[in-house]
Design an enzyme around this catalytic site. Sequence first.
Site, PDB file in Angstrom:
ATOM      1  N   ASP A 138      81.615  68.972  16.290  1.00  0.00           N
ATOM      2  CA  ASP A 138      80.780  68.404  15.229  1.00  0.00           C
ATOM      3  C   ASP A 138      80.242  69.519  14.340  1.00  0.00           C
ATOM      4  O   ASP A 138      79.408  70.322  14.775  1.00  0.00           O
ATOM      5  CB  ASP A 138      79.618  67.625  15.863  1.00  0.00           C
ATOM      6  CG  ASP A 138      78.812  66.843  14.840  1.00  0.00           C
ATOM      7  OD1 ASP A 138      78.810  67.215  13.662  1.00  0.00           O
ATOM      8  OD2 ASP A 138      78.157  65.859  15.237  1.00  0.00           O
ATOM      9  N   HIS A 176      81.913  64.625  12.843  1.00  0.00           N
ATOM     10  CA  HIS A 176      80.571  64.039  12.773  1.00  0.00           C
ATOM     11  C   HIS A 176      80.679  62.573  12.384  1.00  0.00           C
ATOM     12  O   HIS A 176      81.074  62.244  11.264  1.00  0.00           O
ATOM     13  CB  HIS A 176      79.719  64.800  11.758  1.00  0.00           C
ATOM     14  CG  HIS A 176      78.305  64.299  11.684  1.00  0.00           C
ATOM     15  ND1 HIS A 176      77.386  64.522  12.690  1.00  0.00           N
ATOM     16  CD2 HIS A 176      77.662  63.562  10.747  1.00  0.00           C
ATOM     17  CE1 HIS A 176      76.240  63.959  12.367  1.00  0.00           C
ATOM     18  NE2 HIS A 176      76.375  63.368  11.196  1.00  0.00           N
TER      19      HIS A 176
END
Length: 365
Positions: A293, A324
């Site tokens: 992420d 994300h």
Amino acid sequence: GHCRLLCKPSALAQHLVRSLGRSAALRGGHWPWPCWPQLQMLWQLLQPPEPEPLPLVARELLQLPDAGLVALDWLVGPWGAAGGGGGVSSPVLLLIPNAAGQVTGGLLQLGLRALERGFIPVIFNRRGHNGCPLTTPRLQPFGDPGDLREAVTYLRCRHPSASLLAVSEGSGSGLLLAYLGESGSSSRLAAAACLSPIFRGRDWFEARMPWLYEWPLLLHLKQGLSRYAGALAEVVDMDRLLGSRSLRELEETLFCRTRSRPTSWESYWERNEPLRDADEAAVPVLCLCSADDPVRGPPGQSLPRELFRSSPYFFLLLTSHGGHCGFPRQGPGRCWAHEAVLEYFRAMAEFLRTEERRKGLPRPR
């Protein structure tokens, strides 16, 4: 597949392992370029809408004790009424957007999937976000769950016999996690889930994000705040606010350098860290996170692994590649995390029913 469940051993954990292990969402069909999270983020921003009709929305404005307003957007299905075709006891799914108030395509897709499966999805919009009028010169701080608590109380009164569930996206998870910790066993939620949550708010603001994500988010926030420049000028320096060059500078100007009650950056985060009361949480929470992420940051510093090892209520579903809030895959749906969340809620309901029968407990009214 490529997922690991990190949690404290328990009967519920074993049930989740079995249920998620059977889920087709976690097996195969992933995006063909898994190792480029920045490209995944760009793809999320530029992806065309799916060939399915966008849901109609029935909006309710909920007045708060200080005369402020939040908006509840009920997703409407082909049944032509808010709440779809679910019955009086259909579970209500509260959808919480990111901290900038953006109702992303991913969040709408999750709402549609839930609607098809008999849930009653409703989106929570903070003060001044997503077209919700700002009637007081006050916005909601990053981890202040007061307004969310009023919305949950209203939903419980409107659907007294239904299970109330909640799922948050990205930085909006800071609000949900703070609410669960502060409310403890009085949260009125049966279960919750967080997609790519931000666990450490202060560290996240100070570390900054890739410009590809921060600048569009910053411009989105400034555009929304500029609509209320006259009202907010009474409490903040609007020139400084609209001239902010980072999310931290904007957050600090909006909530710390106020004209009436200025406070320090440190004191602000003592009251707004998402996990400040995590030990008090008493509702099962599934957090879906990706090790790559680019928004949350490196997993070694940004994932509170000890919390998941010690608390019986926190479950971390960790995947190597997912970006994300992306968790992309080929084919319909595009995001396998949505199916995983809905399977988690189904497994939670099944586990609770089994426990009630085993212990002979009456169902809560």
